[in-house]
Design an enzyme around this catalytic site. Structure first.
Site, mmCIF file in Angstrom:
data_model
loop_
_atom_site.group_PDB
_atom_site.id
_atom_site.type_symbol
_atom_site.label_atom_id
_atom_site.label_comp_id
_atom_site.label_asym_id
_atom_site.label_seq_id
_atom_site.Cartn_x
_atom_site.Cartn_y
_atom_site.Cartn_z
ATOM 1 N N GLU A 122 0.826 -1.203 0.000
ATOM 2 C CA GLU A 122 0.000 0.000 0.000
ATOM 3 C C GLU A 122 0.864 1.258 0.000
ATOM 4 O OE1 GLU A 122 -3.617 -2.006 2.638
ATOM 5 O OE2 GLU A 122 -1.998 -0.906 3.627
ATOM 6 N N GLU A 149 -11.818 -3.886 -2.799
ATOM 7 C CA GLU A 149 -11.256 -5.083 -2.168
ATOM 8 C C GLU A 149 -11.891 -5.272 -0.804
ATOM 9 O OE1 GLU A 149 -6.983 -5.800 -2.600
ATOM 10 O OE2 GLU A 149 -6.899 -6.039 -0.429
#
Length: 448
Positions: free
Chosen positions: A157, A357
């Site tokens: 991320e 997600e």
């Protein structure tokens, strides 16, 4: 691929169940494990070949981070051995907080362009890794490999490792503020130069004071409370620098990836973290320490979406299955739905697609209905833009009869609603499954 029979059976089931493809995390710590520029792609070639055999698409995640907490973790994948040896020589290659705690999940972005890895910079190492992947898998692009998600920080991320990996489970019990990761010598050198430039030497050499401890109530801290110093000239200076360094890191990686995969039929994407623990506070402390300058009076996701858009990237985010009503029972200032909506609106402003997600492998009816709800919000806001949803994750539990029946019904609902198609993906812990949707006039691939 040590469990080839199980993989074959799983892929066959996914193809039969209407899944569009698979997503696999391609680990730097496995492929370039022993020596710089020595790559071993064999296991990944086998996975891609298996996906092709069953007519499944592949999205590859360039994973430049550590998996797991330590060597006792069953899913332990550290950074390459030769990288760890360099960090042993120069510990400042790893992030550090104000207490001197080092984090080995990802190389500090403070040394992005410095030749600290056997004469190469981290950005050069990531670039050469991606170029080797492109050259090795060139026969599969377009037909089989249709997506590349580029890791940009811990857990893949775009963020700082603002809280210790070992404490991630704690954050669901009590909201954690996080720690600013600006105390390695490379980050401090940048901070000091910026403070010197604005004529404020007293703002150099350290991050914010009065930021409290990890588990502190933000209203009990000098920096994060509603009327705290986050909203003063000093706070604005520091947070602009801290988030700006993250954006610069994002830009560097996006630029290199776009150049490498230019003229190849593949979709590029990057991921932002689903940090929502203090969403209904004024300062959003856990987002600030992660590098997102997002508060009640400032949008921190539009600048990220703007960088992604500049290089043709989609933006991936988690929490699509999470409900505010459920979260508020544990934490009244949390809002996963608010976070997801804000990311979607930022994507709309910058005209880029979003990849959704799930943050957990929930297979219950309520979670699936929440995904449908948020996907409808996305469709209403962005109209014809491509949308993909990643279901986390493919494991033995998912293939339990009741769970599998629930999942395949969910995939069908997505398909009926938005002409969605589904994909399977491999994750940090095991394998992950994803479901994808696209507008009726344009197919797209899901990823996890």
């Amino acid at each position: 691929m040590k469990r080839k029979k199980a993989m074959v059976q799983s892929f066959r089931a996914l193809a039969t169940g209407g899944v569009e493809g698979v997503v696999m995390e391609v680990w730097w710590g496995l492929v370039e494990k022993e020596s710089p520029r020595v790559y071993n792609w064999q296991a990944y070639l086998e996975i891609v070949a298996l996906a092709k055999r069953f007519g499944l698409k592949v999205r590859a995640v360039m994973a430049f981070h550590q998996c797991g907490t330590d060597a006792d973790d069953p899913y332990w994948i550290p950074l390459p051995q030769w990288v760890r040896e360099e960090i042993d020589k120069d510990p400042d290659l790893a992030y550090s907080d104000r207490f001197g705690r080092r984090n080995m999940e990802y190389i500090s972005l403070g040394c992005d362009v410095l030749p600290v890895l056997h004469g190469r910079s981290p950005i050069q190492a990531y670039t050469e890794f991606m170029r080797s992947f492109r050259d090795t898998f060139s026969p599969f692009f377009g037909g089989v490999i249709t997506g590349i998600q580029v890791g940009m920080g811990p857990a893949g991320e775009l963020r700082y490792p603002s809280y210790p990996l070992q404490k991630q489970a704690w954050t669901w019990r009590k909201p954690e503020l996080g720690e600013f990761q600006c105390y390695d010598k490379y980050m401090l050198a940048s901070l000091n130069a910026c403070a010197e430039k604005v004529g404020k030497r007293e703002w150099a050499n350290h991050g914010p004071t009065g930021a409290g401890n990890l588990m502190h109530d933000p209203e009990g801290t000098e920096f994060f409370r509603s009327d705290g110093s986050w909203n003063t000239p000093y706070g604005e200076f520091f947070l602009a620098w801290y988030s700006g360094m993250l954006l610069l890191h994002c830009e560097r990686i996006c630029r290199e990836a776009e150049t490498i995969f230019r003229d190849i039929e593949v979709n590029l994407s990057g991921k932002v973290a689903g940090i929502h623990r203090h969403y209904f506070t004024r300062s959003h402390p856990s987002e600030l320490t992660a590098g997102y300058y997002n508060t009640s009076i400032r949008d921190g996701f539009v600048p990220i979406a703007r960088v992604f858009g500049r290089y043709g990237f989609s933006m991936c985010c988690t929490c699509f299955e999470m409900q505010d009503a459920e979260e508020k029972r544990k934490n009244p200032v949390s809002s996963p739905e608010g976070f997801v909506r804000q990311v979607i609106l930022a994507a709309k402003i910058c005209d880029i697609p979003v990849q959704g997600e799930s943050s957990s492998s929930s297979l219950d009816y309520e979670s699936f209905q929440q995904v449908l709800k948020m996907s409808k919000f996305y469709s209403d806001v962005l109209g014809g833009a491509t949308f993909s949803f990643n279901f986390v994750r493919m494991d033995r539990n998912m293939f339990d009869f009741r769970n599998w029946d629930s999942f395949t019904r969910f995939v069908k609902q997505m398909s009926d609603a938005k002409n969605f198609r589904a994909e399977l993906s491999f994750g940090e812990d095991d394998m992950q499954l994803s479901s994808l949707s696209a507008p009726a006039t344009d197919g797209a691939v899901l990823a996890c």
